[in-house]
Structure formats: C-alpha cells, structure tokens
Design a protein around this motif. Structure first.
Motif, PDB file in Angstrom:
ATOM      1  N   VAL A  68      39.135  67.651  47.030  1.00 51.60           N
ATOM      2  CA  VAL A  68      38.249  66.342  46.827  1.00 51.60           C
ATOM      3  C   VAL A  68      37.857  66.273  45.340  1.00 51.60           C
ATOM      4  O   VAL A  68      38.186  67.504  44.640  1.00 51.60           O
ATOM      5  CB  VAL A  68      36.948  66.474  47.413  1.00 51.60           C
ATOM      6  N   GLY A  69      37.573  65.077  44.846  1.00 49.40           N
ATOM      7  CA  GLY A  69      37.376  65.091  43.521  1.00 49.40           C
ATOM      8  C   GLY A  69      38.078  65.375  42.449  1.00 49.40           C
ATOM      9  O   GLY A  69      39.281  65.022  42.494  1.00 49.40           O
ATOM     10  N   MET A  70      37.904  66.141  41.296  1.00 53.75           N
ATOM     11  CA  MET A  70      38.434  66.332  40.406  1.00 53.75           C
ATOM     12  C   MET A  70      38.961  67.848  40.556  1.00 53.75           C
ATOM     13  O   MET A  70      39.949  68.357  39.668  1.00 53.75           O
ATOM     14  CB  MET A  70      37.534  66.253  39.151  1.00 53.75           C
ATOM     15  N   SER A  71      38.845  68.362  41.691  1.00 59.73           N
ATOM     16  CA  SER A  71      39.571  69.847  42.242  1.00 59.73           C
ATOM     17  C   SER A  71      40.976  69.324  42.419  1.00 59.73           C
ATOM     18  O   SER A  71      41.187  68.018  43.069  1.00 59.73           O
ATOM     19  CB  SER A  71      38.824  70.475  43.180  1.00 59.73           C
ATOM     20  N   ASP A  72      41.964  70.353  42.710  1.00 64.27           N
ATOM     21  CA  ASP A  72      43.154  70.227  43.068  1.00 64.27           C
ATOM     22  C   ASP A  72      43.160  69.793  44.760  1.00 64.27           C
ATOM     23  O   ASP A  72      42.140  70.337  45.446  1.00 64.27           O
ATOM     24  CB  ASP A  72      44.046  71.518  43.157  1.00 64.27           C
ATOM     25  N   HIS A  73      43.809  68.816  45.096  1.00 60.90           N
ATOM     26  CA  HIS A  73      43.869  68.310  46.422  1.00 60.90           C
ATOM     27  C   HIS A  73      44.763  68.865  47.204  1.00 60.90           C
ATOM     28  O   HIS A  73      45.559  68.252  48.096  1.00 60.90           O
ATOM     29  CB  HIS A  73      44.176  66.712  46.424  1.00 60.90           C
ATOM     30  N   THR A  74      44.629  70.385  47.519  1.00 61.02           N
ATOM     31  CA  THR A  74      45.349  71.155  48.312  1.00 61.02           C
ATOM     32  C   THR A  74      44.701  71.950  48.941  1.00 61.02           C
ATOM     33  O   THR A  74      43.632  72.516  48.339  1.00 61.02           O
ATOM     34  CB  THR A  74      46.641  71.865  47.349  1.00 61.02           C
ATOM     35  N   LEU A  75      44.823  72.095  50.336  1.00 62.02           N
ATOM     36  CA  LEU A  75      43.651  72.929  51.131  1.00 62.02           C
ATOM     37  C   LEU A  75      44.696  74.021  51.960  1.00 62.02           C
ATOM     38  O   LEU A  75      45.891  73.933  52.196  1.00 62.02           O
ATOM     39  CB  LEU A  75      43.094  72.189  51.985  1.00 62.02           C
ATOM     40  N   SER A  76      44.119  75.054  52.218  1.00 66.17           N
ATOM     41  CA  SER A  76      44.788  76.263  53.090  1.00 66.17           C
ATOM     42  C   SER A  76      43.706  76.366  54.214  1.00 66.17           C
ATOM     43  O   SER A  76      42.600  76.032  54.415  1.00 66.17           O
ATOM     44  CB  SER A  76      44.908  77.300  52.513  1.00 66.17           C
ATOM     45  N   ALA A  77      44.217  76.703  55.465  1.00 70.20           N
ATOM     46  CA  ALA A  77      43.304  77.114  56.458  1.00 70.20           C
ATOM     47  C   ALA A  77      42.027  77.867  56.268  1.00 70.20           C
ATOM     48  O   ALA A  77      40.913  77.612  56.745  1.00 70.20           O
ATOM     49  CB  ALA A  77      44.164  77.668  57.785  1.00 70.20           C
ATOM     50  N   SER A  78      42.157  78.832  55.403  1.00 70.73           N
ATOM     51  CA  SER A  78      41.067  79.638  55.151  1.00 70.73           C
ATOM     52  C   SER A  78      39.867  78.859  54.366  1.00 70.73           C
ATOM     53  O   SER A  78      38.833  79.481  54.211  1.00 70.73           O
ATOM     54  CB  SER A  78      41.492  80.911  54.280  1.00 70.73           C
ATOM     55  N   ASP A  79      40.237  77.898  53.639  1.00 71.07           N
ATOM     56  CA  ASP A  79      39.346  77.277  52.800  1.00 71.07           C
ATOM     57  C   ASP A  79      38.329  76.272  53.815  1.00 71.07           C
ATOM     58  O   ASP A  79      37.081  76.238  53.308  1.00 71.07           O
ATOM     59  CB  ASP A  79      40.019  75.996  52.097  1.00 71.07           C
ATOM     60  N   LEU A  80      38.796  76.205  54.865  1.00 77.10           N
ATOM     61  CA  LEU A  80      37.930  75.249  56.015  1.00 77.10           C
ATOM     62  C   LEU A  80      37.108  76.147  56.839  1.00 77.10           C
ATOM     63  O   LEU A  80      37.228  76.054  57.893  1.00 77.10           O
ATOM     64  CB  LEU A  80      38.991  74.392  56.578  1.00 77.10           C
ATOM     65  N   THR A  81      36.360  77.173  56.158  1.00 79.98           N
ATOM     66  CA  THR A  81      35.515  78.019  57.098  1.00 79.98           C
ATOM     67  C   THR A  81      34.282  78.395  56.428  1.00 79.98           C
ATOM     68  O   THR A  81      34.231  77.998  55.101  1.00 79.98           O
ATOM     69  CB  THR A  81      36.324  79.111  57.337  1.00 79.98           C
ATOM     70  N   LEU A  82      33.404  78.714  57.040  1.00 77.09           N
ATOM     71  CA  LEU A  82      32.111  79.153  56.272  1.00 77.09           C
ATOM     72  C   LEU A  82      32.637  80.187  55.102  1.00 77.09           C
ATOM     73  O   LEU A  82      31.853  80.147  54.077  1.00 77.09           O
ATOM     74  CB  LEU A  82      30.956  79.653  57.325  1.00 77.09           C
ATOM     75  N   ASP A  83      33.249  81.180  55.821  1.00 81.35           N
ATOM     76  CA  ASP A  83      33.689  82.146  54.625  1.00 81.35           C
ATOM     77  C   ASP A  83      34.302  81.878  53.578  1.00 81.35           C
ATOM     78  O   ASP A  83      34.192  82.414  52.481  1.00 81.35           O
ATOM     79  CB  ASP A  83      34.501  83.345  55.496  1.00 81.35           C
ATOM     80  N   GLY A  84      35.154  80.914  53.661  1.00 79.01           N
ATOM     81  CA  GLY A  84      36.076  80.112  52.537  1.00 79.01           C
ATOM     82  C   GLY A  84      34.852  79.404  51.887  1.00 79.01           C
ATOM     83  O   GLY A  84      34.999  79.727  50.567  1.00 79.01           O
ATOM     84  N   GLU A  85      34.029  78.763  52.241  1.00 82.25           N
ATOM     85  CA  GLU A  85      33.109  78.175  51.266  1.00 82.25           C
ATOM     86  C   GLU A  85      32.056  79.047  50.522  1.00 82.25           C
ATOM     87  O   GLU A  85      32.011  78.970  49.195  1.00 82.25           O
ATOM     88  CB  GLU A  85      31.971  77.279  52.316  1.00 82.25           C
ATOM     89  N   VAL A  86      31.550  80.439  51.292  1.00 86.38           N
ATOM     90  CA  VAL A  86      30.847  81.253  50.432  1.00 86.38           C
ATOM     91  C   VAL A  86      31.850  81.891  49.551  1.00 86.38           C
ATOM     92  O   VAL A  86      31.272  82.327  48.536  1.00 86.38           O
ATOM     93  CB  VAL A  86      30.265  82.322  51.447  1.00 86.38           C
TER      94      VAL A  86
END
Length: 348
Positions: A68-86
């Motif tokens: 989102v926003g000004m970051s790169d608009h690419t995601l992996s499955a590991s990003d979409l977890t609490l561990d990924g957020e931390v």
C-alpha cells in the motif's frame, strides 16, 4: 521541526518499504494501519492535527506496509501474518538503529504493537493502543466479513465507500468521499481485499498476557468498526493496563473529537513521575539529555539565539525545547522553570 519530513525506503529483499521520520525527541513508532499513504495522509488536516498533537515532543516514525501507499505493491503469503507484521516492524527499527521505542498502535496496527511488545519486550518502552481488538474473527460474523471482502474485491469504488460508512461513524459526506478516494489511491482492490482478510484473521489473545510494558488502551464507546467491548477485553487481558473510554463513533482518531484522543495519548506517553524519599517529584526522568543541557543554558541567562549558537541548533528548536521543559515542570515562565528545576536538583 515537525513540519519537515523525511520519507525513506527500506529494502526488504527485492522490495522497498516506505517510512517517514518527523520531529525530535524520544522515538514514537506507529505500526501501519490496514491502508495508508504517507504523503496523501498528511494532506488531511485531521491527520496532521492528530499526529502533531500526539507526537509534539517525539520523533514520529510512520510507515506504509508492503502493498500500500508509497511502499512496493507486491505481497507474499508470509507478509499477511502477525509474524510478518512483527518482522517488518523489527526490520525498520534495526534500519533506524533504535533499540527501544514507544509504540502507538491503532486498529489492526494495535495487533502488530501487541505482538511486537510480547515477542521483543526489551525493545518497547510503553504501549498506547487505540481502537484495538484481540481477535479479528470476532469483529463480525463470518458471513458479513466475507461479504465486505467480496464487495471490496469486486468493485473498489463501492467497496471503499462501504468501508467509509463502517469506519467514519457520523462523519459527513465530504469526509466519507475523501476517505474513499484515499483508499483507492493507496492500493488496488485485490490488495485491499487481502489486507482486509488479514484484519479479520489477526489474533493476539495469546500475546496479551505476555505484555509487561506500561499500557494504555483508548477506545471510543460507540466505535462502529471495532465495538468498545473489544477494547475493554484487550485492557483486561494485559497486566496493569489502563482503559480510557472516550465518547464518539468514528473508528479513526483524526475524525470526530480529535482533541480528546490527543489528550489521552499524550497522558499515556508521559513518563511517570516517581517521588523521592522526601516526597518531592523526581522530574529528572521527564527531561531528555538535550532538555537538561538547554535548561542549564537558560539558568545561566542565555537567550534562545545564544543557546542555539552554543549547541549548534536552530533558535526554533531551542524555543520548542524550552516550551517542553516548562510544560513538563508545570512552570508558566522560564524563570519559574529554572526555580523549579533548582528545587528538584535538575540543573547540571
């Protein structure tokens, strides 16, 4: 100066995370909300007013999560977890060389803040949670959650308006239109839908009891997106946490009665004042090293410009530090601040 912004980019493999640094003072980090845009957010008078009020004497660090926003608009499955957020937050603090910070987590960002504080307690000084929840799956029924995600995915225009209705409470049509437009300019429908699924999937119930930092939970009583009982549940599960109920229905702190949220956040971030053996307040813990240095210059009779020249700062920065010192010591003037500092033994 708080008006000056530095937007930088942190490399995470072949992707870049956008983050922003504003102001001076102890670091205050805001884990990312579900959709944001560092540049466009700051164009909103409400957003500016909120952050300038809350982080007036801090270094404020915000970031756009990947996708989102000004970051790169690419995601992996590991990003979409609490561990990924931390992990994302930890990488940012490592990049900035920050060993210990205060966290102010709002909405889904509160889950990141709780997860980080529970997993890496040595890196967190204190915790402020706004509009928080323990279990995203409990925010609504599975059928309603699926319908909202489907609407966002199928038609981002209608979906963004639907989310505005949920998040903004009693906001007027113009505010809803601005928020809907901001969402669409911040990310795509596909990524927004994935982020929304993450909001409903985040679960920090097992982390709450592990939080040991001073914690304040702030929640509006009529919040339509995250009902008040969820904030109460968060506060009850964190040892020693303080719950601050506020009036209002908007989920975002920069809508509605912004000043009440600012006051609650600033009180939560203020360092406690322990008393000494004779009952006086040990205000030394309130003053940073720079503030005590400036206080000594004030006590010697120097003006703002002279202090600025001696310490290599701008007169504006010195003036702001002096105002903060007076505020912390509860003194109406420079002379009174020096007298109070002398009474408490704070002068170098």
């Amino acid at each position: 100066m708080f008006d000056e912004s530095e937007i930088r980019f942190l490399s995470l493999g072949d992707r870049r995370l956008a983050y922003e640094v504003r102001g001076e003072g102890p670091p205050l980090v805001a884990p990312a909300w579900w959709v944001s845009h560092l540049e466009l957010d700051w164009q909103s008078p409400g957003v500016r007013r909120f952050w300038e009020g809350v982080a007036r004497d801090h270094t404020l660090i915000r970031y756009d999560r990947l996708g989102v926003g000004m970051s790169d608009h690419t995601l992996s499955a590991s990003d979409l977890t609490l561990d990924g957020e931390v992990a994302m937050l930890s990488a940012l603090l490592d990049e900035l060389g920050l060993d210990r910070v205060s966290l102010i987590g709002g909405s889904s960002g509160s889950c990141t803040a709780v997860g980080f504080a529970a997993s890496l307690p040595e890196r967190v000084d204190r915790l402020v949670l706004y509009g928080s929840y323990p279990d995203g799956a409990a925010l609504t029924t599975p059928g309603v959650a699926d319908a909202i995600v489907a609407a966002v995915h199928a038609h981002w225009g209608l979906g963004s308006r639907l989310l505005g209705d949920i998040f903004l409470g009693d906001a007027d049509a113009a505010e809803r239109d601005r928020f809907a437009r901001l969402q669409r300019e911040s990310t795509t429908a596909d990524i927004a839908a994935e982020m929304l699924r993450l909001v409903y999937r985040l679960d920090v119930r097992d982390h709450l009891a592990l939080v040991r930092q001073p914690t304040t939970v702030i929640h509006r009583r009529d919040d339509r997106a995250v009902p008040f009982p969820f904030g109460r549940e968060v506060a009850a599960a964190i040892p020693g946490a303080r719950l601050v109920p506020l009036q209002g229905s908007s989920h975002f702190p920069w809508h509605g009665d912004v000043d009440s949220v600012i006051r609650a956040c600033r009180q939560a971030l203020a360092v406690s004042r322990p008393t000494t053996s004779d009952g006086t307040t040990a205000d030394a813990v309130l003053l940073s090293g720079r503030e005590r240095e400036i206080l000594a210059c004030v006590a010697s009779g120097l003006g703002d410009r002279e202090i600025a020249e001696q310490l290599g700062l701008s007169p504006h920065t010195v003036h702001r530090h002096v105002a903060n010192i007076r505020d912390k010591l509860g003194s109406p003037s420079r002379t009174a601040a020096v007298a109070e500092a002398a009474r408490l033994g704070l002068l170098l």
